[in-house]
Design a protein around this motif. Structure first.
Motif, PDB file in Angstrom:
ATOM      1  N   VAL A 116       0.841  -1.197   0.000  1.00 38.59           N
ATOM      2  CA  VAL A 116       0.000   0.000   0.000  1.00 38.59           C
ATOM      3  C   VAL A 116       0.878   1.249   0.000  1.00 38.59           C
ATOM      4  CG1 VAL A 116      -1.735   1.308   1.307  1.00 38.59           C
ATOM      5  CG2 VAL A 116      -1.918  -1.187   1.144  1.00 38.59           C
ATOM      6  N   GLU A 117       1.911   1.250   0.817  1.00 42.21           N
ATOM      7  CA  GLU A 117       2.831   2.391   0.873  1.00 42.21           C
ATOM      8  C   GLU A 117       3.565   2.558  -0.456  1.00 42.21           C
ATOM      9  OE1 GLU A 117       6.684   3.905   3.481  1.00 42.21           O
ATOM     10  OE2 GLU A 117       5.446   2.269   4.230  1.00 42.21           O
ATOM     11  N   PHE A 118       3.938   1.429  -1.064  1.00 38.64           N
ATOM     12  CA  PHE A 118       4.611   1.484  -2.365  1.00 38.64           C
ATOM     13  C   PHE A 118       3.716   2.136  -3.410  1.00 38.64           C
ATOM     14  CE2 PHE A 118       5.293  -0.411  -6.546  1.00 38.64           C
ATOM     15  CZ  PHE A 118       6.604  -0.022  -6.770  1.00 38.64           C
ATOM     16  N   ILE A 119       2.453   1.735  -3.460  1.00 35.02           N
ATOM     17  CA  ILE A 119       1.519   2.296  -4.436  1.00 35.02           C
ATOM     18  C   ILE A 119       1.323   3.789  -4.185  1.00 35.02           C
ATOM     19  CG2 ILE A 119      -0.893   2.254  -5.202  1.00 35.02           C
ATOM     20  CD1 ILE A 119      -0.792  -0.799  -4.802  1.00 35.02           C
ATOM     21  N   GLN A 120       1.239   4.187  -2.929  1.00 33.26           N
ATOM     22  CA  GLN A 120       1.087   5.610  -2.603  1.00 33.26           C
ATOM     23  C   GLN A 120       2.308   6.399  -3.077  1.00 33.26           C
ATOM     24  OE1 GLN A 120       0.438   5.427   1.621  1.00 33.26           O
ATOM     25  NE2 GLN A 120      -1.805   5.266   1.428  1.00 33.26           N
ATOM     26  N   GLN A 121       3.477   5.864  -2.834  1.00 33.37           N
ATOM     27  CA  GLN A 121       4.705   6.536  -3.264  1.00 33.37           C
ATOM     28  C   GLN A 121       4.794   6.588  -4.791  1.00 33.37           C
ATOM     29  OE1 GLN A 121       7.906   4.429  -1.384  1.00 33.37           O
ATOM     30  NE2 GLN A 121       7.489   5.303   0.645  1.00 33.37           N
ATOM     31  N   ALA A 122       4.402   5.521  -5.449  1.00 36.53           N
ATOM     32  CA  ALA A 122       4.436   5.491  -6.911  1.00 36.53           C
ATOM     33  C   ALA A 122       3.474   6.528  -7.485  1.00 36.53           C
ATOM     34  CB  ALA A 122       4.089   4.092  -7.425  1.00 36.53           C
ATOM     35  N   ARG A 123       2.274   6.629  -6.933  1.00 40.19           N
ATOM     36  CA  ARG A 123       1.300   7.626  -7.404  1.00 40.19           C
ATOM     37  C   ARG A 123       1.817   9.036  -7.171  1.00 40.19           C
ATOM     38  NH1 ARG A 123      -4.672   5.855  -7.476  1.00 40.19           N
ATOM     39  NH2 ARG A 123      -4.843   8.108  -7.661  1.00 40.19           N
ATOM     40  N   ALA A 124       2.507   9.259  -6.036  1.00 38.06           N
ATOM     41  CA  ALA A 124       3.065  10.579  -5.752  1.00 38.06           C
ATOM     42  C   ALA A 124       4.150  10.930  -6.773  1.00 38.06           C
ATOM     43  CB  ALA A 124       3.633  10.624  -4.340  1.00 38.06           C
ATOM     44  N   GLU A 125       4.966   9.964  -7.141  1.00 34.73           N
ATOM     45  CA  GLU A 125       6.027  10.206  -8.136  1.00 34.73           C
ATOM     46  C   GLU A 125       5.435  10.454  -9.514  1.00 34.73           C
ATOM     47  OE1 GLU A 125       9.326  10.664  -7.758  1.00 34.73           O
ATOM     48  OE2 GLU A 125       8.910  10.580  -5.614  1.00 34.73           O
ATOM     49  N   ILE A 126       4.413   9.703  -9.882  1.00 34.46           N
ATOM     50  CA  ILE A 126       3.767   9.903 -11.176  1.00 34.46           C
ATOM     51  C   ILE A 126       3.150  11.291 -11.249  1.00 34.46           C
ATOM     52  CG2 ILE A 126       1.816   9.139 -12.612  1.00 34.46           C
ATOM     53  CD1 ILE A 126       2.505   6.272 -11.753  1.00 34.46           C
ATOM     54  N   GLY A 127       2.661  11.776 -10.125  1.00 33.81           N
ATOM     55  CA  GLY A 127       2.088  13.118 -10.087  1.00 33.81           C
ATOM     56  C   GLY A 127       3.111  14.209 -10.342  1.00 33.81           C
TER      57      GLY A 127
END
Length: 65
Positions: A6-17
């Motif tokens: 879950v933390e990985f997905i949150q970090q990935a979405r933040a980077e994509i943003g």
């Protein structure tokens, strides 16, 4: 240090943003530039090939049989 999924997905979405996507105009311009430079390189190497081939044919004609 492992992160949970879950933390990985949150970090990935933040980077994509943070990604700055090119505009349509930038994509078209860079595509045109790449195609133009590829055509220019093709013409250049064709001329160099022609020059080398002509030179070698001349040299072999003079010093050949």
């Amino acid at each position: 240090m492992a992160t949970n999924p879950v933390e990985f997905i949150q970090q990935a979405r933040a980077e994509i943003g943070k990604v700055v996507w090119p505009t349509r105009r930038e994509v078209v311009l860079t595509t045109v530039m790449v195609l133009a430079l590829a055509a220019l390189a093709a013409v250049f190497f064709s001329l160099v090939d022609l020059l080398i081939r002509t030179g070698l044919t001349t040299i072999l004609g003079v010093f050949g049989s």
